[in-house]
Motif scaffolding. Structure first.
Motif, short mmCIF file in Angstrom:
data_model
loop_
_atom_site.label_atom_id
_atom_site.label_comp_id
_atom_site.label_asym_id
_atom_site.label_seq_id
_atom_site.Cartn_x
_atom_site.Cartn_y
_atom_site.Cartn_z
N VAL A 65 0.98 -0.72 0.03
CA VAL A 65 -0.12 0.15 -0.41
C VAL A 65 1.01 0.83 -0.32
O VAL A 65 1.81 1.22 1.31
CB VAL A 65 -1.21 0.19 1.50
CG1 VAL A 65 -2.10 1.98 1.43
CG2 VAL A 65 -1.60 -1.10 1.24
N THR A 66 0.51 2.29 -1.39
CA THR A 66 1.73 3.29 -1.03
C THR A 66 0.06 4.42 -0.72
O THR A 66 -1.11 4.11 -0.98
CB THR A 66 2.16 3.53 -2.16
OG1 THR A 66 1.20 3.83 -3.51
CG2 THR A 66 3.44 2.56 -2.94
N VAL A 67 0.45 5.62 -0.61
CA VAL A 67 0.04 6.73 -0.27
C VAL A 67 0.69 7.80 -1.79
O VAL A 67 1.40 8.02 -2.26
CB VAL A 67 0.31 7.28 0.68
CG1 VAL A 67 -0.64 6.55 1.41
CG2 VAL A 67 1.57 8.20 1.08
N LYS A 95 3.38 19.71 -0.01
CA LYS A 95 2.18 20.38 -0.05
C LYS A 95 2.85 19.90 1.62
O LYS A 95 1.66 20.51 2.34
CB LYS A 95 1.27 20.38 -0.69
CG LYS A 95 1.16 21.12 -1.80
CD LYS A 95 -0.60 21.15 -1.76
CE LYS A 95 -1.28 22.31 -2.88
NZ LYS A 95 -2.49 22.12 -3.42
N HIS A 96 3.04 18.38 1.75
CA HIS A 96 3.32 17.93 2.99
C HIS A 96 4.47 17.17 2.73
O HIS A 96 5.16 16.20 1.89
CB HIS A 96 2.08 16.98 2.53
CG HIS A 96 2.42 16.12 4.55
ND1 HIS A 96 2.32 16.32 5.87
CD2 HIS A 96 2.41 14.55 4.24
CE1 HIS A 96 2.44 15.43 6.54
NE2 HIS A 96 2.51 14.81 5.99
N ARG A 136 -7.48 15.21 8.70
CA ARG A 136 -6.48 15.23 9.04
C ARG A 136 -5.27 15.29 7.75
O ARG A 136 -4.65 16.04 7.92
CB ARG A 136 -6.17 13.66 9.65
CG ARG A 136 -4.80 13.06 10.03
CD ARG A 136 -4.42 11.94 10.18
NE ARG A 136 -3.08 11.52 10.21
CZ ARG A 136 -2.35 10.56 9.89
NH1 ARG A 136 -2.93 10.04 8.97
NH2 ARG A 136 -1.81 9.95 10.22
N HIS A 137 -5.75 14.55 6.72
CA HIS A 137 -5.34 15.55 5.23
C HIS A 137 -5.32 16.33 5.26
O HIS A 137 -4.24 17.80 4.45
CB HIS A 137 -5.01 14.09 4.50
CG HIS A 137 -5.12 13.22 4.63
ND1 HIS A 137 -5.90 12.19 4.51
CD2 HIS A 137 -4.40 12.53 4.76
CE1 HIS A 137 -6.14 11.06 4.95
NE2 HIS A 137 -4.45 11.11 5.60
N ASP A 181 -5.41 18.77 -0.60
CA ASP A 181 -6.37 18.71 -1.12
C ASP A 181 -6.59 17.10 -1.56
O ASP A 181 -8.53 17.19 -2.02
CB ASP A 181 -6.64 19.92 -2.08
CG ASP A 181 -5.62 20.00 -2.83
OD1 ASP A 181 -5.22 19.11 -3.46
OD2 ASP A 181 -5.78 21.10 -3.40
N TYR A 182 -5.89 16.58 -1.59
CA TYR A 182 -6.25 15.02 -2.16
C TYR A 182 -5.62 14.21 -1.23
O TYR A 182 -3.95 14.50 -0.87
CB TYR A 182 -6.60 14.63 -3.15
CG TYR A 182 -5.10 14.27 -3.95
CD1 TYR A 182 -4.69 13.90 -4.33
CD2 TYR A 182 -4.66 15.41 -4.93
CE1 TYR A 182 -3.39 13.33 -5.13
CE2 TYR A 182 -3.32 15.59 -5.39
CZ TYR A 182 -2.42 14.19 -5.61
OH TYR A 182 -1.88 14.58 -6.28
N PHE A 183 -5.94 12.94 -0.97
CA PHE A 183 -4.88 11.53 -0.36
C PHE A 183 -5.84 10.24 -0.83
O PHE A 183 -6.50 9.55 -0.50
CB PHE A 183 -5.12 11.68 0.78
CG PHE A 183 -3.82 11.25 1.62
CD1 PHE A 183 -2.66 11.28 1.76
CD2 PHE A 183 -4.35 9.77 2.21
CE1 PHE A 183 -1.52 10.45 2.85
CE2 PHE A 183 -3.35 8.55 2.68
CZ PHE A 183 -2.04 9.17 3.62
#
Length: 259
Positions: A196-198, A204-205, A239-240, A246-248
Motif C-alpha cells: 500500500v502506497t499513498v 504540500k506535505h 487529518r490530511h 486537497d486529496y489523498f
C-alpha cells in the motif's frame, strides 16, 4: 436532491484527485527526497500517542484482497515490516498462518499483545545486539524489536507473503533502495507481496507517510517481480486537510516474485 448533489460532488472530488495523481506520476517527489525521520522520532510518536497511522479496525484493502495474498494457500509465513501493533497480525495468525513482524518500538509490540490479551515471552536475538523477540506462547506470532535493517533471512527465514502498509511509505526516501533490497532477500520464490502506497502532492506535505510514485515502485521492484495496481482508494480526511492537502489516495499493488 441533496444526496444526489453530495454523490456528484464526491465523484467530482475522486476525479480531480485521480487527475492530480496522474499528473504527479510524471514528476519527482519534490523536497521529500532529502527528508530524514530518525528512529528516535518514531519512538517519540509511540510515546506521545501520535499514531494516527494505526488502524484500530484493520485495513479494508487487506480484507478485500486477502485471497490475492494467500492465492489458495494455507499455513503461510507472512511478514509485517514496520508492524507497529497492526491488528491484522492477530487476524492472520487466527487463520492458521505464521506471522513475523519487526518494529523499533517495544511499546508498540507490548501494546499489541496486551490489546489482544495474548500471553507472550521475550528472548534476546543473539545475532543482533540489543534486540529482542516477543513471541506469543502459541508460537505463531513472532515480533522482533530492532531495526529492520538488522534482519536477514538467516535470522527470520523467508516468507510466502508480505503485508506492507505503512512501511515503504515510512522509510526515508534515501533508504528505499536499501529497504527493497532487503525485502527481496526475504521473499520465497512465487511469494505474494501486497503493498500500500499513498498518493498526494509532495510539495504540500513533507511526510511521512511519503509519496511513492508508481514509476519508482517499478524501478525498485520491477526487475524481480511482476507488478499490478489493484485499486486506488480516496482516503482523504480532515487529518490530511490539516496537512494542507486537497486529496489523498491509497494505492494497492500486488507484487509477484517470479525469481
Amino acid at each position: 436532491m441533496c444526496a444526489k448533489r453530495e454523490l456528484l460532488d464526491s465523484l467530482g472530488t475522486m476525479d480531480r484527485s485521480a487527475d492530480a495523481s496522474r499528473v504527479l506520476e510524471g514528476s519527482d517527489i519534490g523536497s521529500q527526497k532529502d527528508r530524514v525521520v530518525t528512529e528516535e522520532e518514531w519512538l517519540q510518536k509511540w510515546e506521545m500517542g501520535n499514531t494516527g497511522f494505526h488502524k484500530k479496525q484493520g485495513h479494508p484493502l487487506l480484507q478485500k484482497y486477502l485471497d490475492v495474498l494467500l492465492n489458495g494457500r494455507s499455513g503461510l509465513r507472512i511478514f509485517f515490516p514496520l508492524c507497529g501493533k497492526a491488528v491484522e497480525m492477530k487476524w492472520l495468525a487466527d487463520m492458521g498462518h505464521s506471522v513475523v513482524g519487526v518494529e523499533v518500538s517495544e511499546q508498540a509490540l507490548k501494546e499489541f499483545f496486551a490489546e489482544h490479551s495474548l500471553p507472550y515471552c521475550e528472548e534476546p536475538v543473539p545475532e543482533i545486539a540489543g534486540a529482542k523477540m516477543l513471541q506469543s506462547t502459541s508460537g505463531n506470532i513472532s515480533l522482533y524489536c530492532c531495526s529492520i535493517y538488522d534482519l536477514s533471512s538467516s535470522i527470520v527465514g523467508k516468507f510466502d507473503g508480505v503485508w506492507d502498509r505503512g512501511a515503504l511509505v515510512a522509510v526515508n526516501p534515501c533508504d528505499r533502495q536499501r529497504y527493497v533490497s532487503l525485502m527481496i532477500t526475504l521473499m520465497e520464490k512465487n511469494s505474494s507481496y501486497l503493498l500500500v502506497t499513498v498518493s498526494y502532492d509532495p510539495n504540500k506535505h513533507k511526510g511521512p507517510p511519503f509519496y511513492v510514485p508508481e514509476s519508482e515502485i517499478k524501478s525498485l521492484f520491477g526487475n524481480r517481480c511482476e507488478i499490478k495496481c489493484l485499486q486506488k482508494v480516496d482516503d482523504f480526511s480532515d487529518r490530511h486537510r490539516q496537512w494542507g492537502l486537497d486529496y489523498f489516495l491509497e494505492v494497492l499493488y500486488i507484487l509477484k516474485f517470479v525469481a
